[in-house]
Design an enzyme around this catalytic site. Structure first.
Site, short mmCIF file in Angstrom:
data_model
loop_
_atom_site.label_atom_id
_atom_site.label_comp_id
_atom_site.label_asym_id
_atom_site.label_seq_id
_atom_site.Cartn_x
_atom_site.Cartn_y
_atom_site.Cartn_z
N GLY A 31 1.31 -0.96 -0.32
CA GLY A 31 -0.08 -0.17 -0.15
C GLY A 31 1.17 1.59 0.08
O GLY A 31 2.05 0.84 0.21
N HIS A 37 4.15 0.95 -7.96
CA HIS A 37 3.34 -0.12 -7.96
C HIS A 37 2.49 0.10 -8.99
O HIS A 37 2.25 -0.93 -9.62
CB HIS A 37 2.74 0.21 -6.27
CG HIS A 37 2.93 0.45 -5.25
ND1 HIS A 37 3.30 1.80 -4.45
CD2 HIS A 37 4.25 -0.31 -4.96
CE1 HIS A 37 3.90 1.67 -3.85
NE2 HIS A 37 4.67 0.41 -3.37
N ASP A 150 13.21 -3.49 -5.16
CA ASP A 150 13.73 -4.32 -4.57
C ASP A 150 14.51 -6.20 -5.54
O ASP A 150 13.90 -6.79 -5.29
CB ASP A 150 12.40 -4.80 -3.67
CG ASP A 150 12.15 -3.82 -3.30
OD1 ASP A 150 12.35 -3.75 -2.08
OD2 ASP A 150 11.14 -2.82 -3.63
N SER A 185 9.91 5.08 -3.35
CA SER A 185 9.27 4.52 -2.54
C SER A 185 7.89 4.66 -1.19
O SER A 185 7.98 5.88 -1.32
CB SER A 185 10.57 3.73 -1.00
OG SER A 185 10.14 3.61 -0.20
#
Ligand code: AMP
Length: 283
Positions: A31, A37, A150, A185
């Site tokens: 979230g 994202h 990541d 981020s």
């Protein structure tokens, strides 16, 4: 977009798609969404018939002194962003479902989870792998979309999928950055204005070290030192690691060899906020 809370409801919702063999893409997140994202969502939408995104702040991947409580959350904004991207299902399981009382199972991936973030976060990747496997069992997607921000997490999930025969394709996606090059981020909002102003030094240091590699430097230690020195230009950055490793195994590089991709990888902490970034270099 349908919001689904329980694994049972998710299963019912996906039954029709499964029986008509529609391709399901899956984007797991914690979230507080951003363009990074959303780039995964767009890729999933482009490559599948439907997309499931999940939001779950996974307590198992935070260490006891880490920022689980402080981790930023904004449910309403996240829902609006996913709707706009035409996500089909938002799976937002409860902690009680994901980590029920008496939970005692752990998926521990070996070597690849030990260096880099594994040193200062020794329980992190087991927490990631355990919950990602559980999500994969619940969603049963054709493909899972993960960000290369990541990088080590991608390798850990790829290893787990291969070792345990999980029937899913792992799709790593490029790092999305702010206009000043800071890797996006969810944690960036936790930076003070002074620290936010210093944060682009992380990427600049990576690019500087990458240039050194491309210019022919073969000694890993030289690159490591140059990377650490460049990071010191952000006066408030505490360096957790500044490394050059084999891009496939994450093993330490002593001597660079022609044709072997290397990963420049950095973790720094500003105040209480830990940032990671990396640069893949093929010589
Ligand atoms: P998180 O919500 O931080 O757990 O991230 C969920 C997924 O989004 C992971 O696969 C991340 O690697 C990916 N992601 C996070 N930030 C970025 C970024 N800046 N660019 C690309 N992918 C990202």
């Amino acid at each position: 977009m349908r919001i689904v809370r329980s694994p049972r409801a998710l299963n019912a919702a996906l039954a029709a798609a499964r029986s008509s063999r529609r391709k399901i893409g899956f984007v797991p997140t914690m979230g507080f969404l951003h363009e990074g994202h959303l780039s995964l969502v767009r890729r999933s939408n482009a490559e599948n018939d439907l997309t499931v995104a999940s939001i779950f702040v996974n307590p198992l991947q935070f260490g006891p002194r880490e920022d689980f409580k402080r981790y930023p959350r904004n449910w309403k904004r996240d829902v609006a962003m996913l709707k706009r991207e035409k996500v089909d299902f938002l799976f937002a399981p409860t902690s009680a479902d994901m980590v029920p009382d008496g939970f005692q199972t752990e998926v521990k991936v070996g070597k690849v989870s030990l260096p880099l973030c594994g040193v200062s976060r020794p329980t992190h990747f087991a927490g990631v792998a355990t919950v990602v496997l559980k999500l994969l069992n619940q969603v049963r997607p054709d493909a899972i979309y993960l960000g290369r921000k990541d990088y080590q997490q991608v390798l850990v999930v790829e290893r787990m999928v291969r070792d345990l025969g999980v029937p899913v394709r792992v799709r790593p996606c490029p790092i999305v950055r702010e206009p000043d090059d800071l890797a996006m981020s969810s944690r960036n909002v936790l930076l003070s204005p002074a620290h936010r102003a210093q944060a682009p030094a992380v990427r600049r240091a990576l690019l500087e070290a990458a240039r050194l590699v491309r210019s022919g430097e073969k000694r890993g230690e030289r690159v490591r030192r140059a990377l650490a020195a460049a990071l010191r230009r952000a006066p408030d950055a505490r360096v957790d690691y500044a490394e050059i490793v084999d891009a496939a195994t994450l093993g330490r590089v002593v001597e660079l060899r022609h044709g072997k991709p290397v990963l420049l990888a950095v973790a720094v902490t500003f105040g209480k906020t830990r940032l990671i970034d990396n640069e893949l270099v093929r010589v």
